[in-house]
Write an enzyme that holds these catalytic residues in place. Structure first.
Site, PDB file in Angstrom:
ATOM      1  CE1 TYR A 173      -3.840   2.384   0.677  1.00 33.03           C
ATOM      2  CE2 TYR A 173      -2.384   3.333   2.346  1.00 33.03           C
ATOM      3  CZ  TYR A 173      -3.532   3.403   1.570  1.00 33.03           C
ATOM      4  OH  TYR A 173      -4.365   4.491   1.682  1.00 33.03           O
ATOM      5  CE  LYS A 177      -3.494   5.218  -1.591  1.00 31.73           C
ATOM      6  NZ  LYS A 177      -4.522   5.816  -2.479  1.00 31.73           N
TER       7      LYS A 177
HETATM    8  P1  NAD Z   1     -13.273   3.757   0.977  1.00 28.35           P
HETATM    9  O1  NAD Z   1     -12.912   2.311   0.987  1.00 28.35           O
HETATM   10  O2  NAD Z   1     -14.267   4.253   1.961  1.00 28.35           O
HETATM   11  O3  NAD Z   1     -13.657   4.210  -0.483  1.00 28.35           O
HETATM   12  C1  NAD Z   1     -12.885   3.846  -1.603  1.00 28.35           C
HETATM   13  C2  NAD Z   1     -13.827   3.578  -2.754  1.00 28.35           C
HETATM   14  O4  NAD Z   1     -13.059   3.176  -3.895  1.00 28.35           O
HETATM   15  C3  NAD Z   1     -14.817   2.455  -2.439  1.00 28.35           C
HETATM   16  O5  NAD Z   1     -16.139   2.909  -2.659  1.00 28.35           O
HETATM   17  C4  NAD Z   1     -14.406   1.352  -3.399  1.00 28.35           C
HETATM   18  O6  NAD Z   1     -15.480   0.532  -3.831  1.00 28.35           O
HETATM   19  C5  NAD Z   1     -13.792   2.138  -4.545  1.00 28.35           C
HETATM   20  N1  NAD Z   1     -12.926   1.313  -5.372  1.00 28.35           N
HETATM   21  C6  NAD Z   1     -12.064   0.345  -4.966  1.00 28.35           C
HETATM   22  N2  NAD Z   1     -11.476  -0.249  -6.014  1.00 28.35           N
HETATM   23  C7  NAD Z   1     -11.985   0.359  -7.120  1.00 28.35           C
HETATM   24  C8  NAD Z   1     -11.763   0.178  -8.507  1.00 28.35           C
HETATM   25  N3  NAD Z   1     -10.901  -0.742  -8.961  1.00 28.35           N
HETATM   26  N4  NAD Z   1     -12.446   0.958  -9.387  1.00 28.35           N
HETATM   27  C9  NAD Z   1     -13.319   1.901  -8.928  1.00 28.35           C
HETATM   28  N5  NAD Z   1     -13.562   2.115  -7.619  1.00 28.35           N
HETATM   29  C10 NAD Z   1     -12.902   1.346  -6.727  1.00 28.35           C
HETATM   30  O7  NAD Z   1     -11.887   4.542   1.195  1.00 28.35           O
HETATM   31  P2  NAD Z   1     -11.616   6.062   1.601  1.00 28.35           P
HETATM   32  O8  NAD Z   1     -11.125   6.052   2.983  1.00 28.35           O
HETATM   33  O9  NAD Z   1     -12.748   6.931   1.206  1.00 28.35           O
HETATM   34  O10 NAD Z   1     -10.359   6.338   0.662  1.00 28.35           O
HETATM   35  C11 NAD Z   1     -10.386   7.125  -0.534  1.00 28.35           C
HETATM   36  C12 NAD Z   1      -8.960   7.316  -1.008  1.00 28.35           C
HETATM   37  O11 NAD Z   1      -8.202   7.989  -0.003  1.00 28.35           O
HETATM   38  C13 NAD Z   1      -8.231   5.984  -1.262  1.00 28.35           C
HETATM   39  O12 NAD Z   1      -7.406   6.092  -2.390  1.00 28.35           O
HETATM   40  C14 NAD Z   1      -7.418   5.790   0.006  1.00 28.35           C
HETATM   41  O13 NAD Z   1      -6.296   4.970  -0.202  1.00 28.35           O
HETATM   42  C15 NAD Z   1      -7.061   7.218   0.355  1.00 28.35           C
HETATM   43  N6  NAD Z   1      -6.731   7.400   1.776  1.00 28.35           N
HETATM   44  C16 NAD Z   1      -7.644   7.162   2.769  1.00 28.35           C
HETATM   45  C17 NAD Z   1      -7.275   7.338   4.110  1.00 28.35           C
HETATM   46  C18 NAD Z   1      -8.217   7.107   5.264  1.00 28.35           C
HETATM   47  O14 NAD Z   1      -7.779   7.167   6.415  1.00 28.35           O
HETATM   48  N7  NAD Z   1      -9.483   6.837   5.056  1.00 28.35           N
HETATM   49  C19 NAD Z   1      -5.979   7.753   4.415  1.00 28.35           C
HETATM   50  C20 NAD Z   1      -5.070   7.974   3.389  1.00 28.35           C
HETATM   51  C21 NAD Z   1      -5.453   7.802   2.060  1.00 28.35           C
END
Ligand code: NAD
Length: 268
Positions: A173, A177
């Site tokens: 992961y 990133k």
């Molecule tokens: P989440 O899991 O709540 O939402 C992510 C969405 O992406 C989901 O609805 C999922 O179905 C969709 N998805 C997954 N694979 C996919 C694909 N191949 N094609 C299309 N859609 C797809 O996650 P989140 O927390 O809202 O995260 C959003 C972004 O922010 C991500 O890239 C995550 O890595 C990043 N992020 C999140 C956090 C956190 O703490 N929540 C921290 C750092 C980075």
């Protein structure tokens, strides 16, 4: 009401919480993508929203919410890791809305957690394909379209605190990133002559279905709080505020940046 332009947000389907236990009194209602889509609609954009088929019904309700705000919206089911599917998605958005001005490559998965010595090639490929290939294809097809339009544009991607500082049990992961930062810097240079800016957000702990996973909610929230000097857990609206600015005309002098938004957990 005239629109500010057309935005496409990937990974915007609200995740419903998989295992509802008694300790989960208030599970997170939305992911970051959903929060971003609603904010951009409030800012005056028409907003096309994407996710995988499993979240189709959630996208339907999101489209309805955006329309209630007086903005056009459409649903686009596609797996962002698949070149052809991203190509078709961008073509569909342009067909329905007339153009594409803002691409938010938000979709991501958390990837395997555990010792590097135990991660399989399939697990590695999966997280790299969604988190790194995904934004690459999103920028590729958004770039083709925005260059053709000839009036600039905005590309915004999802990195992470794990893309600034590698996190031990999340090796693959973290790599995915870090890749988003490389993409952001290189694409910013390539698209600059066309007036297109490319930036990314690097969140710390944000209260979403991804962050909680299948952990005990109270325990996970407390752990996330301790990660930053502010002792706060972020919410999707925090990321949406940054994306709102990056998508706006006011951010015109900023490109190639991956912005930490993590309560001070990491200083660039
Ligand atoms: P989440 O899991 O709540 O939402 C992510 C969405 O992406 C989901 O609805 C999922 O179905 C969709 N998805 C997954 N694979 C996919 C694909 N191949 N094609 C299309 N859609 C797809 O996650 P989140 O927390 O809202 O995260 C959003 C972004 O922010 C991500 O890239 C995550 O890595 C990043 N992020 C999140 C956090 C956190 O703490 N929540 C921290 C750092 C980075």
């Amino acid at each position: 009401m005239s629109s500010k332009g057309i935005a496409l947000v990937t990974g915007a389907g609200k995740n419903t919480f998989p295992i509802l236990t008694l300790s989960l009194i208030s599970p997170p209602a939305q992911g970051i993508g959903r929060g971003v889509a609603l904010r951009l609609a409030e800012d005056g954009f028409e907003v096309a929203v994407n996710d995988v088929a499993a979240n189709s019904a959630n996208l339907d309700s999101l489209v309805a919410e955006i329309k209630q705000k007086g903005r056009e919206s459409s649903k686009h089911i596609a797996d962002v890791s698949q070149d052809e599917q991203v190509k078709v998605m961008v073509e569909e958005v342009v067909k329905q809305h007339g153009s594409l001005d803002v691409m938010v490559a938000n979709a991501g998965i958390l990837g395997p957690e555990g010792p590097l010595t135990e991660i399989s090639a399939e697990q590695y490929d999966r997280v790299m394909s969604v988190n790194a290939r995904g934004p690459f294809f999103c920028y590729k097809y958004a770039g083709i379209q925005m260059i053709k339009q000839g009036r600039g544009g905005r590309m915004i991607g999802a990195s992470s605190l794990a893309g600034k500082r590698g996190i031990g049990p999340l090796t693959a992961y973290s790599m995915s990133k870090f890749a988003v930062r490389g993409l952001t810097q290189a694409a910013a240079q390539e698209f600059a002559p066309h007036g297109i800016t490319v930036n990314a957000y690097a969140p710390g702990g944000i209260d979403t279905p991804m962050m909680i996973g299948n952990r005990d909610r109270t325990e996970r929230m407390e752990e996330a709080k301790q990660m930053s000097p502010l002792k706060l857990v972020g919410v999707p609206a925090d990321i949406a505020s940054l994306v709102s600015f990056l998508a706006s005309a006011e951010s015109r002098f900023i490109t190639g940046q991956t912005m930490s938004i993590d309560g001070g957990a990491f200083f660039d």
